[in-house]
Motif scaffolding. Structure first.
Motif, short mmCIF file in Angstrom:
data_model
loop_
_atom_site.label_atom_id
_atom_site.label_comp_id
_atom_site.label_asym_id
_atom_site.label_seq_id
_atom_site.Cartn_x
_atom_site.Cartn_y
_atom_site.Cartn_z
N CYS A 165 54.81 35.62 39.11
CA CYS A 165 54.28 36.41 40.22
C CYS A 165 55.17 36.48 41.46
O CYS A 165 55.62 35.47 42.00
N GLY A 198 53.93 38.17 44.06
CA GLY A 198 52.96 38.30 45.14
C GLY A 198 52.63 39.73 45.55
O GLY A 198 51.99 39.94 46.57
N ARG A 199 53.06 40.69 44.76
CA ARG A 199 52.77 42.09 45.06
C ARG A 199 52.09 42.74 43.85
O ARG A 199 52.48 43.82 43.41
N CYS A 200 51.08 42.08 43.36
CA CYS A 200 50.44 42.47 42.10
C CYS A 200 49.91 43.90 42.11
O CYS A 200 49.90 44.57 41.08
N CYS A 260 59.16 40.87 37.15
CA CYS A 260 57.99 40.00 37.10
C CYS A 260 57.36 40.08 35.72
O CYS A 260 57.14 41.17 35.18
#
Length: 79
Positions: A43, A45-47, A6
């Motif tokens: 992204c 989605g697991r920032c 990412c």
């Protein structure tokens, strides 16, 4: 094998550039260029989890400090 890192803003702040550069170096040093495709994505989605990295779709959280261990265990061992 496809390794995707990412490069979105949250992961960038956490060191995704260093992770990418380290993986490029480790892949080259191990002569795995023909077996490992390294790519980037925005992204995942697991920032909160970190620099997000997938190996053939399997999620991992990596930091610049753990990238070598990650490479040995998840990439080199499978290649």
């Amino acid at each position: 094998m496809k390794v995707t890192v990412c490069i979105g803003s949250s992961c960038h702040i956490k060191g995704s550039r260093q992770v990418v550069e380290s993986l490029q170096y480790l892949i080259e040093q191990s002569r795995l260029e023909d077996k490992v495709e390294l790519g980037g994505t925005f992204c995942m989605g697991r920032c909160q989890q970190g620099v997000c990295v997938t190996v053939d779709g399997e999620f991992h959280s990596v930091t610049p400090d753990t990238v070598k261990e990650f490479f040995e265990k998840e990439v080199r061992a499978r290649a």
